[in-house]
Design a protein around this motif. Sequence first.
Motif, PDB file in Angstrom:
ATOM      1  N   LYS A   8      -1.204  -5.280   7.010  1.00  0.00           N
ATOM      2  CA  LYS A   8      -1.320  -4.256   8.060  1.00  0.00           C
ATOM      3  C   LYS A   8      -1.510  -4.884   9.426  1.00  0.00           C
ATOM      4  O   LYS A   8      -0.805  -4.568  10.388  1.00  0.00           O
ATOM      5  CB  LYS A   8      -2.488  -3.326   7.741  1.00  0.00           C
ATOM      6  CG  LYS A   8      -2.212  -2.331   6.630  1.00  0.00           C
ATOM      7  CD  LYS A   8      -3.371  -1.348   6.503  1.00  0.00           C
ATOM      8  CE  LYS A   8      -3.057  -0.286   5.460  1.00  0.00           C
ATOM      9  NZ  LYS A   8      -4.172   0.688   5.325  1.00  0.00           N
ATOM     10  N   SER A   9      -2.502  -5.763   9.538  1.00  0.00           N
ATOM     11  CA  SER A   9      -2.806  -6.371  10.842  1.00  0.00           C
ATOM     12  C   SER A   9      -2.114  -7.704  11.048  1.00  0.00           C
ATOM     13  O   SER A   9      -2.194  -8.274  12.130  1.00  0.00           O
ATOM     14  CB  SER A   9      -4.312  -6.564  10.977  1.00  0.00           C
ATOM     15  OG  SER A   9      -4.792  -7.424   9.945  1.00  0.00           O
ATOM     16  N   ASP A  34       0.819  -1.214   0.000  1.00  0.00           N
ATOM     17  CA  ASP A  34       0.000   0.000   0.000  1.00  0.00           C
ATOM     18  C   ASP A  34       0.853   1.263   0.000  1.00  0.00           C
ATOM     19  O   ASP A  34       0.309   2.368   0.076  1.00  0.00           O
ATOM     20  CB  ASP A  34      -0.922   0.025   1.228  1.00  0.00           C
ATOM     21  CG  ASP A  34      -2.071  -0.958   1.092  1.00  0.00           C
ATOM     22  OD1 ASP A  34      -2.335  -1.387  -0.047  1.00  0.00           O
ATOM     23  OD2 ASP A  34      -2.679  -1.306   2.123  1.00  0.00           O
ATOM     24  N   CYS A  93      -6.144 -15.837   2.844  1.00  0.00           N
ATOM     25  CA  CYS A  93      -5.945 -14.397   2.646  1.00  0.00           C
ATOM     26  C   CYS A  93      -5.208 -13.837   3.854  1.00  0.00           C
ATOM     27  O   CYS A  93      -5.402 -14.284   4.984  1.00  0.00           O
ATOM     28  CB  CYS A  93      -7.282 -13.665   2.433  1.00  0.00           C
ATOM     29  SG  CYS A  93      -8.525 -13.929   3.696  1.00  0.00           S
ATOM     30  N   HIS A  94      -4.366 -12.845   3.570  1.00  0.00           N
ATOM     31  CA  HIS A  94      -3.490 -12.279   4.596  1.00  0.00           C
ATOM     32  C   HIS A  94      -3.523 -10.772   4.500  1.00  0.00           C
ATOM     33  O   HIS A  94      -3.573 -10.201   3.399  1.00  0.00           O
ATOM     34  CB  HIS A  94      -2.063 -12.795   4.389  1.00  0.00           C
ATOM     35  CG  HIS A  94      -1.076 -12.204   5.351  1.00  0.00           C
ATOM     36  ND1 HIS A  94      -0.125 -11.277   4.967  1.00  0.00           N
ATOM     37  CD2 HIS A  94      -0.904 -12.391   6.679  1.00  0.00           C
ATOM     38  CE1 HIS A  94       0.589 -10.944   6.017  1.00  0.00           C
ATOM     39  NE2 HIS A  94       0.144 -11.605   7.062  1.00  0.00           N
ATOM     40  N   SER A  95      -3.540 -10.116   5.640  1.00  0.00           N
ATOM     41  CA  SER A  95      -3.514  -8.655   5.688  1.00  0.00           C
ATOM     42  C   SER A  95      -2.147  -8.206   6.191  1.00  0.00           C
ATOM     43  O   SER A  95      -1.794  -8.478   7.349  1.00  0.00           O
ATOM     44  CB  SER A  95      -4.613  -8.128   6.617  1.00  0.00           C
ATOM     45  OG  SER A  95      -4.470  -6.736   6.808  1.00  0.00           O
ATOM     46  N   SER A 154       4.757 -10.256   1.455  1.00  0.00           N
ATOM     47  CA  SER A 154       3.711  -9.481   2.130  1.00  0.00           C
ATOM     48  C   SER A 154       4.259  -8.363   2.999  1.00  0.00           C
ATOM     49  O   SER A 154       3.501  -7.473   3.396  1.00  0.00           O
ATOM     50  CB  SER A 154       2.844 -10.405   3.003  1.00  0.00           C
ATOM     51  OG  SER A 154       2.163 -11.338   2.204  1.00  0.00           O
ATOM     52  N   GLU A 214     -12.206  -5.923  11.799  1.00  0.00           N
ATOM     53  CA  GLU A 214     -11.701  -6.635  10.633  1.00  0.00           C
ATOM     54  C   GLU A 214     -12.751  -7.621  10.121  1.00  0.00           C
ATOM     55  O   GLU A 214     -13.376  -8.354  10.903  1.00  0.00           O
ATOM     56  CB  GLU A 214     -10.405  -7.361  10.982  1.00  0.00           C
ATOM     57  CG  GLU A 214      -9.560  -7.698   9.773  1.00  0.00           C
ATOM     58  CD  GLU A 214      -8.133  -8.027  10.155  1.00  0.00           C
ATOM     59  OE1 GLU A 214      -7.234  -7.844   9.317  1.00  0.00           O
ATOM     60  OE2 GLU A 214      -7.902  -8.465  11.303  1.00  0.00           O
ATOM     61  N   ALA A 258     -10.594 -11.632   0.705  1.00  0.00           N
ATOM     62  CA  ALA A 258      -9.642 -10.600   1.131  1.00  0.00           C
ATOM     63  C   ALA A 258     -10.063 -10.112   2.507  1.00  0.00           C
ATOM     64  O   ALA A 258     -11.209 -10.316   2.937  1.00  0.00           O
ATOM     65  CB  ALA A 258      -9.599  -9.436   0.140  1.00  0.00           C
ATOM     66  N   LEU A 259      -9.149  -9.454   3.191  1.00  0.00           N
ATOM     67  CA  LEU A 259      -9.418  -8.896   4.517  1.00  0.00           C
ATOM     68  C   LEU A 259      -9.541  -7.382   4.407  1.00  0.00           C
ATOM     69  O   LEU A 259      -8.795  -6.741   3.663  1.00  0.00           O
ATOM     70  CB  LEU A 259      -8.289  -9.257   5.486  1.00  0.00           C
ATOM     71  CG  LEU A 259      -8.231 -10.724   5.920  1.00  0.00           C
ATOM     72  CD1 LEU A 259      -6.898 -11.028   6.582  1.00  0.00           C
ATOM     73  CD2 LEU A 259      -9.369 -11.062   6.871  1.00  0.00           C
ATOM     74  N   CYS A 260     -10.494  -6.828   5.141  1.00  0.00           N
ATOM     75  CA  CYS A 260     -10.656  -5.376   5.167  1.00  0.00           C
ATOM     76  C   CYS A 260     -11.090  -4.960   6.555  1.00  0.00           C
ATOM     77  O   CYS A 260     -11.528  -5.788   7.366  1.00  0.00           O
ATOM     78  CB  CYS A 260     -11.676  -4.917   4.114  1.00  0.00           C
ATOM     79  SG  CYS A 260     -13.372  -5.402   4.494  1.00  0.00           S
ATOM     80  N   THR A 261     -10.981  -3.660   6.826  1.00  0.00           N
ATOM     81  CA  THR A 261     -11.356  -3.107   8.128  1.00  0.00           C
ATOM     82  C   THR A 261     -12.496  -2.124   7.928  1.00  0.00           C
ATOM     83  O   THR A 261     -12.373  -1.165   7.155  1.00  0.00           O
ATOM     84  CB  THR A 261     -10.165  -2.411   8.795  1.00  0.00           C
ATOM     85  OG1 THR A 261      -9.093  -3.339   8.923  1.00  0.00           O
ATOM     86  CG2 THR A 261     -10.560  -1.881  10.170  1.00  0.00           C
TER      87      THR A 261
END
Length: 1324
Positions: free
Chosen positions: A554-555, A384, A550-552, A432, A608, A600-603
């Motif tokens: 950020k978190s 990002d 799926c992997h984030s 990642s 989350e 996908a992961l989102c906030t």
Amino acid sequence: MRNLKLLKCLSSVELQSPGSPQCFSVRTDTGSLLISSQFSITEYDPPTGQVLNEVSLTSEDYLPEDGQGVVVGIQDLPDQESVCVATSRGDVVLYNLSTNQLECVGTVDSGLTAMSWSPDQEVVVFCTGQETIILMTKDFEPITEVDIHQNEFGEGKFITVGWGKKETQFHGSEGKQAAQKKAAEVQPAVPWDDRRPRITWRGDGQLFAVSAICPQTGARKVRVWNRECVLQATSEAVNGLEQPLCWKPSGSLIASSQRHPNKHSVVFMEKNGLLHGDFTLPFAKEKARVKELLWNSDSSVLAVWLEDMNPGEDGKRNTYIQLWTVGNYHWYLKQSLHFGNDPLKAPACLCWDPEKPLRLHLLTRAWASYTYDWGWCTDRSPGDDSQDNANVAVIDGDKVLVTTFRQCVVPPPMCSYELQLPAAVNMVTFHSQPQRTNELAALTADSCLHIYGRGTEDAAGNGKGAPGFRVVSKPSVLQKTYSVAVDQEGVLAMRLLLWLKEDVFVAVAGGDGLNQSSLLFLKPAETEGSDNRLEIRSKVEVEGHVISLCHSPKSDTLALQLEDGQIRRVHCDSTEVTVSEWKDSTGYTVNFPLPCVHTALCTINGQEHVVGLTERYHLYIGDSEVASNVSSFVVYDEFLLLTTHAHTCRCLHLATMSLKDLKAALSSEATQNDESTRRVERGSRIVTVVPQDTRLILQMPRGNLETIHHRALVLAQLRKWLDDLKFRDAFECMRKLRINLNLIYDHNPKVFLENVETFLNQIDSINNVNLFLTELKEDDTTKTMYPNPASAACQSASASGADGKKKVDTICDALRSAMETLDPLKFCLCILTSHVRKTTPELEIALQKVHELRVNPPSEKNAVSAEEALKYLLFLVNVNELYEHSLGTYDFDLVLMVAEKSQKDPKEYLPFLNMLKTLEPNYQRYTIDKHLKRYKKALHHLSKCGEEHFTEVVNLVKDQRLYTEALQLYPAESQQYKMLSVAYAEHLVEQQQAEQAGLLLWRCGEMPRALQAFVSCISWRHALAVAVHIPLPPEQLAQLARDLAEKLIEVRRHAEAAVLLEQYAKDCEEAISALIEGAAWEEALRLIYLYSRQDIAETHLKPALLEAHSNQLTFLESQKTLFTRHKNRLVVVREQKEKARLELLDEDGPDCADAELYSEASSVLTGSRIGSKYSKSNSRISARSSKNRRKAEGKKHSLKEGSPFEDIALLHALSQIIHVVDKMREEIHSLLKALVLFQFDTLASSLQTNYSELLQLIEKGIPEIWQEGLQQGQTPITGPNSTANSIMASFQQPRPSAVPQQDAEILIRPKMRQSVKWKLCMLK
């Protein structure tokens, strides 16, 4: 730019049966496999690993018991609950799956070589040993039998129009020798060809093709037949054509394979038999042979089954299955499955699932079953930050095509650079960790993991390209290669590879049980001598088949999804790895209702969530479905971007939305200034987003790319730049993408004004600053064009500045002040622009600056000259307007300078300017101002020209009505002041303001005219004061008082008339009569006893009291009757309207568009059915004159029964009655006291009783007339805050009449003045 990834692999090696599989079919209703061998038919269920049915073909003598029998075809027939099997002996056998019975439905003596059913299973084609085609119905009734080999071309034979001979035609690059060139001889089929015919059907079942060995040439020919077995076309002679044959289900092409002298290709034919395109297989000459070609059901993937031609040293052959896709006319090898050289592990049968396009079924010779579920994915770098190059990797055999979209947008099949690997690539993943997301790992078919990263300058070629070129995107270089040690049986033991952190990979493999998966964490081996090997450090068994990871970054959250949609959270502690259910903040377990192929992961609001997209385009966030027409999505930073089948691209800001808001946004249509929606081309899919940029890359169905700048991404990035004071980046982006430049200020006015110098230093361009100034508008773009979703956190611009100045004026002043401080000569043109762009253009100041440049030209080299400045001003302002303003500066040199730059003829302006130069300075300026219509300035200059021009002053004042300004220019004692005052008074009299005229005349000493003005407006106090001041004789003063009293009585000002008659006319009797006439009983009594005229009480007062009593009783009775009648009628009207509304709802339902017409909330529209002539006439009247509009208003309050506005008229009439009656309290009280005084107690008592009864009747009726909720019913039943339930409820409950805005007070319940005490206690 998508790859095929393996979602699930279902394997089973437990099936044991005699012989080896020869062919198989998939049951569409149960998904089980129907397998035929040399001995039997077996029904096998891969998910459970169980054999459901098995029947022997040798017991009934359909196949020989020595194992030499051959099954040439098998087909599931769900309508008949049977399986059709054809043997090489010529038997056609039906196996009933419900009764397990075998039935021979026909026999061909010459034997059968092929069988193929049409896609609709209405007809079946057999090829016999006599090389004939037999066409039968589904009930096995013969339709026709024809020879395979026909001498005719077919019905589609090409027509030759006879335009010349071959020798005279143009032959292109081959030259004239091509005319004499003889046709090449057709070579016979290759030795390894099994010489059996192949049959394939087109997807619609109207045509089928047969490939067979031609007896004359020994080569294969393809013939196309229609559904009635009539030959349509014969293929051209193709050297090296091989046995595979498969018709693309979409109907466009027939696939086969061809061996060339220098290559091996998959070729495509049209239905007319002509070749149309090909692609080359990645094998050397004479390396492999193609056994079969199979299209999947949606024609998106072509499976190629190959085998080595030459056995290895051990005498065994390698077997491969390759999956090919096409995009932008380029064929990509997406997956290559290497089965090794073990004969028992080699595939024996292969087919695609008829229901699920990306499911591949495979059986080995050792009866091992494999079911591969594939899915489309876009392998993009997950970063990002601005360091991420927005990489997208595309697998193409042993190459990885990498495109870096930050540097360049390269359409496929081209790319930024290629990575060549030693073996075919199966999976690609990116690192990642932030700042390292450009690193790439590729897993090849030989179980090696290749790591690519940023190379050194030498490895990248020092960043230099060919002369005149530069390297934009430097390729990655190979850094490490690991061998992966995974103890798993079968091909593609690992799937769903992720690169979590430095040398830590996670993947999924098959579990110990049939319905289990293993989550593997791979790290480099720590033992000596094994530096280049990845081994399993952690292994977690998961119940169920994992189909996505799926992997984030950020978190650092890792989530997996099972095949039934369940979501699991993976906890990666330092000691162990655990898997638990995914729960929300309330502890509730969250799962997808359906399995999703993309996750996908989102906030959202700090929590989350897992986002998933199903095969059927349903988008889920957790267990909530938010949209049902999504074709692709990607999560970037705080945004969810998705494309829909409505051909829109939505960009939703997750940080400012709840899950409920997200659903509402995706289910509603976009508004005019909605930045979240953009129209895109049909079928567009998201490829990637360039991080910290505004670019979104889309791919069209045909494969080409488009770069769009989504408004939401653009505005979000602009807000970041403006918050970081990066004005230059923001300005360039806004200019390029045509974003209104007002946003630079409107985003945060305070910050902008505090950093004006920073803005100017960063922009550092005169043209750009001028562009910014010329685009300024008073509108706040953060509220109109670009509403900020996070508006609460942002200070928005107001209509005026803190000091009351308007926005444009504030910015112009701030910029001009900064520019004059920094470099006034450099920013000269910008300073001029800041003057011109103000709300009231300061053209005179701008012209004066130009004049200063002409008088004192700057000595700097690059300074702006007066000529350039004036030319620029003429570009901003109309030349005629600039000429007028230059004239207003009274500077003739400046006027001439402007005039010379204009298109004016010197004969037009030179005589005028020469005439002006001859005048006296003040009169000269007066003439200029009058010419420019600046009359106030003209008056000011003319007043200084002396007495001889005073007549012109008066005329100018009268013409332009500048009386107030003129009076301020002369002393109050002067004759000019008096003359102007008289003129002003005359003007005020004409304007019906005689009292002010009288005051003006009185002030300047014009007493008689002042008296006349006061008398005309009945200002009797001023009139008498002036009369005494004149002074008038007593007789004239008394007559003046009588005249004024008569006028006062005419306007019912009896008390004031009595004062005049008593004090100035000295006529007490007339004064008392005036008071009695005005019902001022107490004042009349005072004068009667003051002047001892008790006789008047008997002659005038008592009769007047009795008459007043009678009149009041009559009036009260009439008001009572009217009130009762109107109230009762209102009840009837309301009942009629409610009945009509309910009838309409029963007839058409609440969704009927006319339901509103009969509701009481739409009296204005009710007339469209009840009285259409009224509503139509009112609609026409609305556009007419004011007189007609007044007539229409009168009709609207008509009390005529049946009129469309009768209820409104009744409410209006009742309200008038209540106000009139309530207003009588003081009048009744005064009359009661007078009646009691003269002992008319009975009359007073009756009057008090009647009035009290009427008040009680009104107070009781008000709640019934103005019911509760009458005003609340005027709120709209539809709108952004309405729901389906609220709208339905509003229809079901009675609602009051809607009225226009001007009659809104009718709906307000009147209030009685209970505080006014009017009753007399002495009366009963």
